[in-house]
Design a protein around this motif. Sequence first.
Motif, PDB file in Angstrom:
ATOM      1  N   VAL A 222       0.850  -1.190   0.000  1.00  0.00           N
ATOM      2  CA  VAL A 222       0.000   0.000   0.000  1.00  0.00           C
ATOM      3  C   VAL A 222       0.885   1.238   0.000  1.00  0.00           C
ATOM      4  N   GLN A 223       0.610   2.166  -0.922  1.00  0.00           N
ATOM      5  CA  GLN A 223       1.328   3.430  -0.968  1.00  0.00           C
ATOM      6  C   GLN A 223       0.604   4.438  -0.083  1.00  0.00           C
ATOM      7  N   ILE A 224       1.331   5.044   0.848  1.00  0.00           N
ATOM      8  CA  ILE A 224       0.745   5.987   1.802  1.00  0.00           C
ATOM      9  C   ILE A 224       1.452   7.331   1.688  1.00  0.00           C
ATOM     10  N   ASP A 225       0.684   8.383   1.521  1.00  0.00           N
ATOM     11  CA  ASP A 225       1.256   9.724   1.392  1.00  0.00           C
ATOM     12  C   ASP A 225       1.507  10.317   2.772  1.00  0.00           C
ATOM     13  N   ALA A 226       2.444   9.714   3.471  1.00  0.00           N
ATOM     14  CA  ALA A 226       2.823  10.158   4.814  1.00  0.00           C
ATOM     15  C   ALA A 226       4.199   9.603   5.122  1.00  0.00           C
ATOM     16  N   PRO A 227       4.977  10.291   5.960  1.00  0.00           N
ATOM     17  CA  PRO A 227       6.303   9.768   6.315  1.00  0.00           C
ATOM     18  C   PRO A 227       6.203   8.560   7.234  1.00  0.00           C
ATOM     19  N   GLN A 228       7.290   7.832   7.333  1.00  0.00           N
ATOM     20  CA  GLN A 228       7.294   6.597   8.112  1.00  0.00           C
ATOM     21  C   GLN A 228       6.905   6.817   9.569  1.00  0.00           C
ATOM     22  N   ASN A 229       7.382   7.896  10.181  1.00  0.00           N
ATOM     23  CA  ASN A 229       7.117   8.078  11.610  1.00  0.00           C
ATOM     24  C   ASN A 229       5.624   8.233  11.918  1.00  0.00           C
ATOM     25  N   LYS A 230       4.861   8.835  11.007  1.00  0.00           N
ATOM     26  CA  LYS A 230       3.425   8.986  11.224  1.00  0.00           C
ATOM     27  C   LYS A 230       2.709   7.650  11.064  1.00  0.00           C
ATOM     28  N   ILE A 231       3.121   6.875  10.071  1.00  0.00           N
ATOM     29  CA  ILE A 231       2.519   5.556   9.871  1.00  0.00           C
ATOM     30  C   ILE A 231       2.864   4.648  11.043  1.00  0.00           C
ATOM     31  N   TRP A 232       4.105   4.738  11.509  1.00  0.00           N
ATOM     32  CA  TRP A 232       4.558   3.928  12.636  1.00  0.00           C
ATOM     33  C   TRP A 232       3.713   4.193  13.887  1.00  0.00           C
ATOM     34  N   GLU A 233       3.362   5.443  14.091  1.00  0.00           N
ATOM     35  CA  GLU A 233       2.537   5.783  15.252  1.00  0.00           C
ATOM     36  C   GLU A 233       1.156   5.138  15.150  1.00  0.00           C
ATOM     37  N   VAL A 234       0.577   5.151  13.948  1.00  0.00           N
ATOM     38  CA  VAL A 234      -0.727   4.512  13.750  1.00  0.00           C
ATOM     39  C   VAL A 234      -0.618   3.007  13.954  1.00  0.00           C
ATOM     40  N   LEU A 235       0.478   2.407  13.509  1.00  0.00           N
ATOM     41  CA  LEU A 235       0.671   0.966  13.630  1.00  0.00           C
ATOM     42  C   LEU A 235       0.886   0.519  15.069  1.00  0.00           C
ATOM     43  N   THR A 236       1.523   1.365  15.891  1.00  0.00           N
ATOM     44  CA  THR A 236       1.981   0.897  17.203  1.00  0.00           C
ATOM     45  C   THR A 236       1.370   1.598  18.403  1.00  0.00           C
ATOM     46  N   ASN A 237       0.856   2.809  18.231  1.00  0.00           N
ATOM     47  CA  ASN A 237       0.318   3.543  19.381  1.00  0.00           C
ATOM     48  C   ASN A 237      -1.037   2.963  19.789  1.00  0.00           C
ATOM     49  N   PRO A 238      -1.204   2.574  21.067  1.00  0.00           N
ATOM     50  CA  PRO A 238      -2.467   1.969  21.523  1.00  0.00           C
ATOM     51  C   PRO A 238      -3.699   2.841  21.299  1.00  0.00           C
ATOM     52  N   GLN A 239      -3.509   4.157  21.156  1.00  0.00           N
ATOM     53  CA  GLN A 239      -4.671   5.027  20.977  1.00  0.00           C
ATOM     54  C   GLN A 239      -5.420   4.736  19.678  1.00  0.00           C
ATOM     55  N   TYR A 240      -4.762   4.057  18.721  1.00  0.00           N
ATOM     56  CA  TYR A 240      -5.411   3.746  17.446  1.00  0.00           C
ATOM     57  C   TYR A 240      -5.993   2.328  17.418  1.00  0.00           C
ATOM     58  N   TYR A 241      -5.807   1.589  18.503  1.00  0.00           N
ATOM     59  CA  TYR A 241      -6.237   0.197  18.484  1.00  0.00           C
ATOM     60  C   TYR A 241      -7.748   0.043  18.310  1.00  0.00           C
ATOM     61  N   GLU A 242      -8.521   0.810  19.060  1.00  0.00           N
ATOM     62  CA  GLU A 242      -9.971   0.626  19.018  1.00  0.00           C
ATOM     63  C   GLU A 242     -10.550   0.915  17.640  1.00  0.00           C
ATOM     64  N   VAL A 243     -10.068   1.967  16.970  1.00  0.00           N
ATOM     65  CA  VAL A 243     -10.618   2.304  15.660  1.00  0.00           C
ATOM     66  C   VAL A 243     -10.218   1.271  14.612  1.00  0.00           C
ATOM     67  N   LEU A 244      -9.096   0.590  14.821  1.00  0.00           N
ATOM     68  CA  LEU A 244      -8.662  -0.442  13.883  1.00  0.00           C
ATOM     69  C   LEU A 244      -9.215  -1.814  14.248  1.00  0.00           C
ATOM     70  N   GLU A 245      -9.501  -2.028  15.540  1.00  0.00           N
ATOM     71  CA  GLU A 245      -9.942  -3.344  15.999  1.00  0.00           C
ATOM     72  C   GLU A 245     -11.226  -3.800  15.326  1.00  0.00           C
ATOM     73  N   VAL A 246     -12.157  -2.876  15.115  1.00  0.00           N
ATOM     74  CA  VAL A 246     -13.454  -3.262  14.571  1.00  0.00           C
ATOM     75  C   VAL A 246     -13.330  -3.891  13.187  1.00  0.00           C
ATOM     76  N   ILE A 247     -12.238  -3.587  12.475  1.00  0.00           N
ATOM     77  CA  ILE A 247     -12.040  -4.123  11.134  1.00  0.00           C
ATOM     78  C   ILE A 247     -11.775  -5.620  11.169  1.00  0.00           C
ATOM     79  N   PHE A 248     -10.917  -6.057  12.113  1.00  0.00           N
ATOM     80  CA  PHE A 248     -10.570  -7.478  12.154  1.00  0.00           C
ATOM     81  C   PHE A 248     -11.288  -8.232  13.263  1.00  0.00           C
ATOM     82  N   ASP A 249     -12.054  -7.525  14.080  1.00  0.00           N
ATOM     83  CA  ASP A 249     -12.760  -8.181  15.174  1.00  0.00           C
ATOM     84  C   ASP A 249     -14.114  -7.504  15.391  1.00  0.00           C
TER      85      ASP A 249
END
Length: 305
Positions: A178-205
């Motif tokens: 997937v091509q993302i128009d954002a630098p690595q550090n911003k994507i990394w925060e979305v991937l690893t910061n717990p604050q984004y877990y709930e909004v992503l959880e509904v997709i796979f659970d």
Amino acid sequence: MKNNILKILLLLCLVTFMSCLENNKTIENNKVEKSIEKVITAKQKPHNYGGWYCPDNLNGFPAVNIRNWKNVNVVNGRLPSKEETQNGTSLIFVDQKKHPNAKPLDMKMPKLGRYYNENSKKEELIIVIQAVKIAEDSVVGFRYLNGGNGSARLNEVRFLLDAEIESLSPTRFVMQSVQIDAPQNKIWEVLTNPQYYEVLEVIFDKDHTPIPSWNDSSKVNFRYLNGGVITSEFAANLYGNHYIQIDSELGDSQYVAKFLLLDNEQSKSTELKIVCGPYSNDDFETQKDILNSWALKVKELSEKK
């Protein structure tokens, strides 16, 4: 003292995951890259002829579905050229000026085998693409079915019998980019910061199946409900490229999730490479759709930051 121990552990992890990343660079026999952790825990002294443990080398050696393992590129009957160790055909380059007696072992590649990976803490399926005799050492180079490469002494690998190969389930990996128009550090925060877990959880659970304290220890905001018990986790910035790998087991089944961020210099964007699986044929399309939706949500959240 506690801080010093943590620093040492982090250094061990970084050395263990010495990265090949965007290009499968020539692995010279005179370049000895050893994982400190692996040297300490290995049952025998590592060989000295290259073939780094590069589970993140998803460009040089992409994941291979089990039904396609015989179709990978190999070199048989001779030592590979330097070019062939750079283009995904082979792995270890042997300088015959330094090792004039080096020769390929008398076996036809590829061969399917099992190898205990000290890093993932699992006995993994591997595709051996190279076997060479150098002085008193017999060394094999291989690619992991889930992507990346490694090497070992010949006696550390157990080759599968025909009956064992025939009994393997025809599982598949989900491989996405997937091509993302954002630098690595911003994507990394979305991937690893717990604050984004709930909004992503509904997709796979969608049923929000509770796992006590799961997110407190996980290194990524993604999980596969049938992945089983985590055997190892890794998440770090390796020489400018962020990489996450989660390994788990459930009975005789193994699962891995890999997430690699690479800068795309042409588009000035970031490429998110994903390898997850293996999945059964019954589960593959479902998990592919889930991962696609999850990746697009990661893209959306990252580009909004």
